[in-house]
Design a protein around this motif. Structure first.
Motif, short mmCIF file in Angstrom:
data_model
loop_
_atom_site.label_atom_id
_atom_site.label_comp_id
_atom_site.label_asym_id
_atom_site.label_seq_id
_atom_site.Cartn_x
_atom_site.Cartn_y
_atom_site.Cartn_z
N GLY A 236 73.39 -19.15 -27.09
CA GLY A 236 74.92 -19.46 -26.94
C GLY A 236 75.41 -21.67 -26.24
O GLY A 236 76.35 -21.51 -26.51
N ASP A 237 74.42 -22.25 -26.14
CA ASP A 237 74.63 -23.81 -25.46
C ASP A 237 75.28 -24.25 -26.56
O ASP A 237 75.05 -24.35 -27.50
CB ASP A 237 73.64 -24.33 -25.90
CG ASP A 237 72.17 -24.06 -24.08
OD1 ASP A 237 73.16 -23.59 -23.40
OD2 ASP A 237 71.64 -23.96 -24.39
N TRP A 238 75.96 -25.33 -26.66
CA TRP A 238 77.22 -25.95 -27.49
C TRP A 238 77.06 -27.25 -27.12
O TRP A 238 77.51 -28.47 -27.49
CB TRP A 238 78.73 -26.07 -27.08
CG TRP A 238 79.49 -25.37 -26.01
CD1 TRP A 238 79.19 -24.47 -25.04
CD2 TRP A 238 80.35 -26.00 -26.03
NE1 TRP A 238 80.26 -24.67 -24.14
CE2 TRP A 238 80.80 -26.01 -24.55
CE3 TRP A 238 80.29 -27.65 -26.31
CZ2 TRP A 238 81.65 -26.58 -23.30
CZ3 TRP A 238 81.52 -28.63 -25.30
CH2 TRP A 238 82.14 -27.79 -23.87
N LEU A 239 76.62 -27.60 -25.44
CA LEU A 239 76.11 -29.43 -25.45
C LEU A 239 75.33 -29.90 -25.20
O LEU A 239 74.51 -28.56 -26.66
CB LEU A 239 76.62 -29.47 -23.74
CG LEU A 239 77.98 -29.26 -23.11
CD1 LEU A 239 77.73 -28.72 -21.66
CD2 LEU A 239 79.27 -30.20 -23.60
N TYR A 240 75.36 -30.67 -25.34
CA TYR A 240 73.82 -31.53 -26.13
C TYR A 240 73.01 -31.09 -24.96
O TYR A 240 72.85 -31.48 -23.64
CB TYR A 240 74.14 -32.79 -25.86
CG TYR A 240 72.78 -33.63 -26.24
CD1 TYR A 240 72.33 -33.70 -27.75
CD2 TYR A 240 72.16 -33.74 -25.72
CE1 TYR A 240 71.13 -34.51 -28.13
CE2 TYR A 240 70.72 -34.79 -26.09
CZ TYR A 240 70.65 -34.80 -27.02
OH TYR A 240 69.31 -35.87 -27.38
N PRO A 241 71.63 -30.76 -25.46
CA PRO A 241 71.23 -30.20 -26.93
C PRO A 241 71.59 -28.76 -27.18
O PRO A 241 71.65 -28.23 -26.41
CB PRO A 241 69.36 -30.30 -26.53
CG PRO A 241 69.07 -30.34 -25.51
CD PRO A 241 70.22 -30.53 -24.61
N SER A 242 72.80 -29.21 -28.10
CA SER A 242 73.15 -28.10 -28.82
C SER A 242 72.12 -26.87 -28.93
O SER A 242 70.91 -26.90 -29.91
CB SER A 242 74.10 -27.66 -29.41
OG SER A 242 73.78 -28.90 -30.33
N THR A 243 72.55 -25.90 -29.16
CA THR A 243 70.98 -24.70 -30.30
C THR A 243 70.95 -25.16 -31.77
O THR A 243 69.70 -25.64 -32.37
CB THR A 243 71.89 -23.09 -30.51
OG1 THR A 243 72.57 -22.90 -28.94
CG2 THR A 243 71.29 -22.18 -30.95
N GLU A 244 72.46 -25.98 -32.44
CA GLU A 244 71.70 -26.05 -33.42
C GLU A 244 70.70 -27.32 -33.61
O GLU A 244 70.06 -27.63 -34.55
CB GLU A 244 73.13 -26.95 -34.22
CG GLU A 244 73.78 -25.23 -34.54
CD GLU A 244 75.35 -24.95 -33.48
OE1 GLU A 244 76.76 -24.40 -33.62
OE2 GLU A 244 74.76 -25.84 -32.44
N GLN A 245 71.30 -28.15 -33.03
CA GLN A 245 70.09 -29.58 -32.98
C GLN A 245 68.72 -29.33 -32.33
O GLN A 245 67.05 -29.44 -32.97
CB GLN A 245 70.65 -30.20 -31.05
CG GLN A 245 71.71 -31.23 -31.95
CD GLN A 245 72.31 -31.95 -30.85
OE1 GLN A 245 71.93 -31.58 -29.11
NE2 GLN A 245 72.84 -33.53 -30.98
N ARG A 246 68.30 -27.80 -31.26
CA ARG A 246 67.06 -27.32 -31.46
C ARG A 246 66.42 -26.46 -32.31
O ARG A 246 65.24 -26.94 -32.88
CB ARG A 246 66.98 -26.57 -30.48
CG ARG A 246 67.34 -26.79 -29.17
CD ARG A 246 67.05 -26.41 -27.51
NE ARG A 246 67.52 -25.11 -27.85
CZ ARG A 246 68.93 -25.02 -26.94
NH1 ARG A 246 69.12 -25.49 -26.07
NH2 ARG A 246 69.30 -23.35 -27.01
N LEU A 247 67.06 -26.11 -33.55
CA LEU A 247 67.11 -24.45 -34.60
C LEU A 247 66.51 -25.77 -35.33
O LEU A 247 65.45 -26.49 -36.35
CB LEU A 247 67.95 -23.84 -34.98
CG LEU A 247 68.53 -23.11 -33.96
CD1 LEU A 247 68.96 -22.16 -35.04
CD2 LEU A 247 66.76 -22.20 -33.65
#
Length: 458
Positions: free
Chosen positions: A153-164
């Motif tokens: 559920g992370d939306w700040l940096y680094p967000s989940t999308e960036q880790r994926l």
């Protein structure tokens, strides 16, 4: 004049009403925009909540490898490509990754974020199992595991999308290492598959318990292999659909990963005789993905007016759990047997006696045959002619005792000289050795036969 003043007053009043809205007409367009926004959000929510279509794992290999698809790849390429496609689906499906949204319409949705959590859980589980399946120890697999294990559920940096996205980059590098001439490859004996299947069985068992906890009475579980005492607390009514779609997401991911592993380990499964049960497990998970025709997840009971969707899905999870445990046990036993065979010491073969050349073998046989005949006091037939020729050359009668002893000793001595291995001596040494052998053979024969009589002295 009075009419003119009244007309001017009416005009001023109308202007004042327009400048100072006393009847709130300006809120009407704002309300209209708000209604349009809500309609758009509801439409987007319905579209984004649709489950992505299944994909072909073999086509996934073509899409992920790109131009390198023409070159052969090592075992494990289909599994890695399937995992990459799962992660890409979370990022590229309609609406993208919704679980960490903080604005409408994503923040209002709960079914699709729960489905995403289920898919992400199975992607993490396979990333944990990959190092056990891999023959070499590559650090990229540890990096992929770490990037997938972050908060969903992370939306700040680094967000989940960036880790994926970073996990996808690591998997892409590992897929290239599985190509021709690469340093990566899965084991030929199916290493790590049994442990991964056991982890799947635990996940399916947990899902079955959570889905079954949505019903009110435990008596409805008597037909299922579910321990009522092990059930968690009853699921609240507003959480029933979340558990249902999370289970559907995990089953969707398991379905594709099982197909990918089946392609990579097809020879091993066929050799172990487990291809049929593997197909049964895949078919059971396919049944859990049938379309839900109801607009909401129902939580009915028995043969009432409303169905119990959670209990139906729990039935599929329990049967898939049993199949997964059976496959894990069979593969673990086969892997242990293979390890025992590899660890067992190899007994050296008994040393074979060296074969003598053909000429030497004939000479030895001839010597043995002649010795046996001489021990009986007889001369072999094939030596009688040589004895006669020797007696004629010596000028002595063939019937004398001394002639018989010397003539019988010469063939045996010659045979022994031929059977003896070459020692590299000079011709003179060999001649001396031959004469000594003749003398010894003559003495032995005289003693053994008892036929040699000392000549009378004159």
């Amino acid at each position: 004049m009075a009419l003119t003043q009244k007309g001017a007053a009416r005009r001023r009043k109308r202007i004042e009403e327009l400048e100072r809205p006393a009847y709130g007409w300006i809120w009407k367009p704002l309300f209209t925009l708000l209604v349009l926004y809500l309609v758009v959000c509801v439409g987007l929510g319905i579209w984004w909540s649709r489950t992505p279509a299944p994909f072909d794992v073999e086509q996934a290999v073509v899409d992920q490898r790109g131009t390198a698809v023409q070159a052969p790849a090592s075992r494990g390429a289909v599994t890695v490509a399937g995992l990459m496609t799962l992660v890409e689906t979370l990022l590229e499906k309609p609406g993208g990754y919704l679980r960490n949204d903080i604005a409408p319409p994503g923040v209002w949705l709960d079914n699709m974020p729960a489905w995403e959590l289920g898919v992400l859980a199975q992607a993490r589980r396979l990333s944990v199992a990959l190092p056990a399946m891999e023959q070499s120890d590559l650090p990229v697999l540890g990096d992929v595991q770490q990037r997938l294990a972050g908060d969903s559920g992370d939306w700040l940096y680094p967000s989940t999308e960036q880790r994926l996205q970073r996990a996808l980059e690591g998997l892409d590098g590992y897929l290239k290492a599985l190509g021709e001439g690469g340093e990566a490859a899965f084991g030929d004996g199916g290493q790590g598959v049994a442990a991964w299947l056991e982890a799947l069985a635990r996940s399916l068992d947990d899902l079955g318990l959570r889905l079954s906890a949505s019903i009110g009475t435990r008596a409805e579980l008597r037909d299922l292999d579910i321990d009522a005492e092990a059930l968690p607390a009853r699921t609240p009514w507003y959480r029933v659909d979340d558990v249902f779609f999370e289970a559907r997401g995990q089953a969707w991911a398991m379905l594709h990963l099982l197909r990918a592993v089946q392609r990579d380990q097809a020879d091993m499964l066929a050799e172990a005789g487990l291809a049929g049960r593997w197909e049964a497990l895949v078919a059971e998970l396919e049944l859990s993905q049938r379309r839900l025709w109801s607009p909401m997840v129902l939580n009915g009971s028995g043969f009432g007016l409303f169905a119990n969707h959670s209990l139906v899905l729990a039935n599929h999870m329990i049967r898939a759990r049993d199949l997964s445990r059976s496959l894990a046990g069979e593969l673990a036993a086969a892997e242990q047997e293979a390890d025992a065979d590899r660890a067992a010491p190899v007994e050296p073969a008994p040393d074979a006696e060296p074969e003598a050349p053909a000429g030497e073998t004939d000479a030895v046989e001839t010597t043995e045959t002649g010795s046996a005949g001489e021990a009986d006091g007889e001369i072999p037939a094939y030596d009688q002619a040589e004895v006669a020729d020797g007696a004629a050359d010596a000028g002595e009668p063939t019937g004398s005792a001394d002639g018989e002893g010397v003539a019988a000793a010469e063939p045996a001595a010659e045979a022994e000289a031929e059977a003896a291995p070459a020692t590299g001596d000079s011709p003179e040494d060999e001649a001396a050795g031959g004469e000594a052998a003749v003398d010894e053979a003559a003495e032995d024969e005289a003693v053994g036969d008892g036929a040699a009589v000392e000549a009378p002295r004159e």
